[in-house]
Design a protein around this motif. Structure first.
Motif, short mmCIF file in Angstrom:
data_model
loop_
_atom_site.label_atom_id
_atom_site.label_comp_id
_atom_site.label_asym_id
_atom_site.label_seq_id
_atom_site.Cartn_x
_atom_site.Cartn_y
_atom_site.Cartn_z
N LEU A 309 0.83 -1.21 0.00
CA LEU A 309 0.00 0.00 0.00
C LEU A 309 0.86 1.26 0.00
O LEU A 309 0.50 2.26 -0.64
N ALA A 310 2.00 1.20 0.72
CA ALA A 310 2.89 2.36 0.76
C ALA A 310 3.47 2.65 -0.62
O ALA A 310 3.61 3.82 -1.01
N ILE A 311 3.81 1.61 -1.36
CA ILE A 311 4.34 1.78 -2.71
C ILE A 311 3.25 2.28 -3.66
O ILE A 311 3.48 3.17 -4.49
N GLN A 312 2.04 1.74 -3.52
CA GLN A 312 0.91 2.19 -4.35
C GLN A 312 0.56 3.65 -4.08
O GLN A 312 0.22 4.39 -5.01
N ALA A 313 0.65 4.06 -2.81
CA ALA A 313 0.33 5.45 -2.45
C ALA A 313 1.28 6.44 -3.12
O ALA A 313 0.92 7.60 -3.35
N ALA A 314 2.49 5.97 -3.43
CA ALA A 314 3.47 6.83 -4.10
C ALA A 314 3.26 6.86 -5.60
O ALA A 314 3.97 7.58 -6.31
N GLY A 315 2.29 6.09 -6.11
CA GLY A 315 1.97 6.10 -7.53
C GLY A 315 3.00 5.41 -8.41
O GLY A 315 3.07 5.69 -9.61
N ILE A 316 3.79 4.51 -7.82
CA ILE A 316 4.82 3.80 -8.59
C ILE A 316 4.19 2.60 -9.29
O ILE A 316 3.55 1.76 -8.66
N LYS A 317 4.36 2.51 -10.58
CA LYS A 317 3.78 1.43 -11.36
C LYS A 317 4.73 0.21 -11.39
O LYS A 317 5.94 0.37 -11.47
N GLY A 318 4.15 -0.95 -11.36
CA GLY A 318 4.94 -2.18 -11.51
C GLY A 318 5.56 -2.69 -10.22
O GLY A 318 5.58 -3.90 -9.98
#
Length: 542
Positions: A309-318
């Protein structure tokens, strides 16, 4: 020393008191085989972290973050981490001197009380038996991150078959798998820590939040739900750290426990600091504790991993997919550790007469076959999730696991305290020990006290859960391990007709059976000098 035998310098010495051997030295021969010493130093070092980094850290920490807030998670994991540091040091001292199978419970049988040792042995074994289906379910859910059109039962079957294949290769297969999977986990967490720093400093172009700093520690806040929220973190932390003590259990099958065990125990501090405390601190900085997706971050629900979720919140794809793959690998690693922990403990219980005799069988390749079959049969419990009431049934089974670690860790610390007392009472000096715990007996007192405090805190939140009124079902799902241990203890005490009294007296403890020491040639001992100071400092830390 009794029954001592002259040896050449640098040779191992086995002290064996035959009339007591059957009680403690459970490194037995059964069938046509024995447990093999096939684990090398690199295996031992990865086992110390490989058995613990799994769904507890990557998923369960999310529920703790939402309930307690980032401050509570950080403090709770630091306290349990310190507790475990003292515990593993105490375990290291005992395991180097007595590298016998079933280490945790055999030390309790030997230095505390046979009935308590019986309770610890079966509590520990059963805890790992039910964790296996949990990890298989968690691994299946991770696949639904990419393919939710395939029934989870298919993936549970695939992973269970993979686990069976690993068992064919015995302890060497376990060690190699843990080494490879552990290495992947270490690299992934280090990568996440670097990424977390970049995200927090606003270095990700796709993240509209810019510089975050400690914003989420102020809004929504570092601590949620007050003191209850803080106390609720402990059982999550215990489940996340559970497995770090496997390095002591693996001592009986280590090629050179005197060399590999001290090194592995010394590195526990850095593993706790880096892989748990630092990574969770960064998660608390870059993911708000009131994130709606954290509501489902508990149990085996890997879709709500705070790391993803932390990575998704940063908008990083893949990258979320990559880290989800790491979570899949992690839970499979823990599943692999489950099979090792439960089978070796059950085999040792059978060998000492505290379990059915058929558990003692070991084949020619050093595999406790009957114990492995039982463990794999428990893996089939993962399929109960296909039933309408499956989640309820499994929640009750899993209630044995998290809390049971506190009992085991406290018993290790108390066993070390009693051992040191008996060691002195029987005329031995600390110079005779091949490895001494870095924090001595004081560390064991602190570790034991922290374990008791954690049990009290968990009792408090089980009786008065966060955001709810007292509920008997909630209480027993959280604290079921306690009455289970008491029933095991009292049951064996009655069965053995109170053998041993309440505790074993210091002068009655057997300090020689199964002992393995190394007599060193004084000329080969390393002399201290300014020239080798850096290497000695690094050796002490790593």
């Amino acid at each position: 020393m009794e029954d001592s035998k002259p040896t050449a310098p640098g040779k191992e010495v086995d002290y064996d008191v035959h009339e007591k051997r059957e009680n403690y030295d459970v490194e037995v021969q059964s069938g046509n085989g024995t447990l093999t010493r096939a684990l090398k130093g690199r295996h031992m070092q990865m086992i110390a972290i490989g058995g613990s980094i799994g769904a507890g850290l990557f998923v369960g920490s999310g529920g703790a973050l939402r309930t307690g807030g980032p401050g509570s998670v950080l403090l709770g994991f630091m306290i349990v981490g310190c507790m475990l540091l003292f515990t593993v040091q105490a375990l290291g001292e005992l395991a180097v001197l007595y590298p016998v199978n079933g280490a945790f419970y055999t030390y309790a049988v030997r230095f505390l009380d046979p009935s308590w040792g019986f309770a610890m042995g079966w509590d520990y074994a059963f805890g790992w038996l039910v964790v296996l289906p949990f990890e298989l379910i968690a691994a299946g859910i991770t696949i639904s991150f990419w393919r939710d059109d395939i029934n989870i039962g298919v993936w549970i079957t695939v992973f269970l078959v993979m686990l069976i294949v690993v068992q064919i290769f015995g302890v060497r297969g376990y060690g190699e798998v843990e080494f490879v999977l552990g290495l992947i986990k270490v690299v992934a967490i280090i990568g996440f820590i670097i990424l977390g720093v970049i995200i927090d400093c606003g270095g990700v172009p796709s993240d509209n939040r810019g510089y975050i700093g400690a914003h989420y520690w102020h809004d929504p806040g570092a601590f949620q739900n007050g003191f209850k929220g803080f106390c609720s973190v402990f059982v999550t932390a215990a489940f996340a750290f559970g497995g770090t003590e496997l390095v002591g259990l693996a001592a009986a099958e280590a090629a050179d426990p005197r060399k590999s065990l001290p090194k592995a125990t010394k590195q526990v501090f850095w593993r706790i600091t880096t892989f748990y405390v630092l990574s969770l601190f960064l998660v608390g900085l870059i993911l708000p504790s009131d994130n709606p997706s954290l509501i489902g971050s508990s149990g085996a629900n890997t879709k709500a991993s705070p790391f993803v979720l932390a990575i998704q919140a940063a908008g990083i794809k893949g990258l979320p997919s990559v880290f989800n793959a790491v979570i899949t690998i992690s839970v499979l690693s823990v599943a692999n550790s489950c099979s090792f922990a439960s089978t070796r403990t059950m085999q040792a219980l059978g060998a000492t007469g505290m379990g059915p005799k058929f558990l003692t069988y070991i084949d020619r390749k050093g595999r406790p076959v009957n114990c492995v079959i039982i463990q794999l049969l428990f893996g089939l419990l993962a399929f109960v999730t296909e039933a309408s009431t499956g989640s309820t049934v499994f929640a009750w089974l899993l209630s044995f696991s998290g809390l049971s670690y506190f009992f085991v860790w406290a018993s290790v610390c108390l066993s070390h305290i009693r051992f040191r007392y008996a060691w002195k009472a029987q005329g031995h000096s600390l110079d005779e020990l091949p490895y001494k715990a870095s924090f001595g007996v004081v560390g064991s007192y602190v570790g034991f006290s922290l374990n008791i405090l954690a049990l009290i805190a968990t009792f408090y939140t089980s009786l008065w859960p966060v955001g709810a009124s007292p509920d008997p079902e909630v209480f027993f799902q959280s604290y079921l391990a306690f009455p289970f241990v008491i029933v095991l203890y009292l049951g064996y005490k009655i069965y053995s007709r109170g053998a041993g009294g309440l505790y074993i007296k210091a002068h009655e403890m057997d300090l020689t059976s199964g002992m393995r020491v190394l007599e060193l040639d004084p000329l080969t001992e390393r002399k201290k000098s300014i020239a080798n100071l850096p290497s000695r400092v690094l050796g002490g830390l790593f």
